[in-house]
Design a protein around this motif. Structure first.
Motif: not given
Length: 305
Positions: A179-194, A253-257
């Protein structure tokens, strides 16, 4: 006294109404019957969850066949955690070790006492354990579940297992098999939690139908058609689609998250008065070659926590 026969259009409306009513009753009966059969013979070990994406249902018990043809019992307690390795384990005294992770921790393919959380706990004196692993979970999902578990369970130690796929899973809004799930989104240097699972991102992996995700969550007939007819025909195509989406994320990107989530995990565990141990699991190939670059990075990251 004479009676007038219904006109042609009226007769057809009545017939259509009878057909529609009969069809609806037949579908309802089939749905009820299939739900009863599933509950008795094949109770699902995962249930869609609005916050976590999916979770184990409470008090589940199911017999399954593993890859070697052996019968395996998968069972959960009232909290949806996998039942302790032995009956005596439930009353065992000692400090609690809580294992969190994905299918490698959950270990639904083997009996509970064969899973590594049980084996690790059995090798330690004065401890008891609980297995909070859930198949398909990302580190973010594990963190969100852990936040609710920590004040209730108050473990002395939390063991977080990390496998290579966890790095990219944190950035994936769906797991095609569940199914769908919460995930991390990267916007430049910002790490956002969806936090809100993206239903629209998951629906392309479902048997096409109006309201496909609602049907997937609520309709036993739809789930049966999806699993037994749609997936065998389109599974390879869906797997390629998911792998293509995974390939869009770089190692950086993976390591940043992952770095962001490990810091939050450490903070949550410390705030609860517990300690965090991170166990990295290599692939077979990495173990044979004694080479796991992601684990070298992970060890360096842990030193900074």
């Amino acid at each position: 006294m004479t009676t007038r026969r219904a006109s042609g259009p009226r007769r057809w409306r009545r017939r259509l109404l009878l057909v529609a009513t009969g069809t609806a009753l037949a579908v309802a009966l089939a749905e009820v019957t299939l739900r009863a059969l599933n509950a008795a013979l094949w109770p699902p070990i995962y249930r869609i969850d609005a916050q976590l994406g999916w979770r184990h249902p409470a008090n589940c018990r199911r017999r399954m066949i593993d890859e070697l043809g052996r019968e395996v019992t998968f069972a959960t307690d009232e909290q949806g955690l996998r039942v302790p390795a032995r009956a005596a384990e439930a009353g065992r005294d000692g400090r609690l070790v809580l294992f969190v992770g994905d299918s490698f921790t959950e270990a639904s393919q083997v009996e509970a006492e064969e899973a590594f959380p049980a084996r690790a706990a059995a090798a330690l004196e004065g401890v008891r354990h609980l297995n909070a692993g859930v198949g398909g979970y990302s580190t973010l999902q594990e963190l969100l579940a852990l936040r609710a578990q920590l004040p209730r369970l108050r473990p002395a130690l939390v063991v977080l297992t990390v496998y290579d796929n966890d790095f990219v899973d944190n950035l994936m809004p769906v797991f095609s098999g569940l199914g769908p799930r919460p995930h991390v989104r990267l916007e430049g240097e910002r790490v956002l939690t969806v936090l809100e699972p993206d239903v629209a991102a998951f629906e392309p992996y479902l048997q096409p139908a109006p309201g496909a995700f609602w049907l997937y969550r609520n309709c036993a007939i739809y789930r049966s058609v999806h699993k037994n007819l749609f997936l065998p025909r389109h599974g390879e195509e869906l797997s390629q689609r998911e792998n293509a989406a995974r390939a869009t994320f770089s190692a950086a990107q993976q390591r940043s998250a992952m770095s962001h989530l490990l810091a939050r995990m450490h903070k949550a565990v410390a705030a609860a008065g517990s300690r965090l141990l991170i166990a990295a699991i290599p692939t077979r190939e990495q173990a044979r070659a004694n080479d796991a670059p992601a684990h070298v990075w992970l060890a360096q990251e842990c030193e900074q926590l």
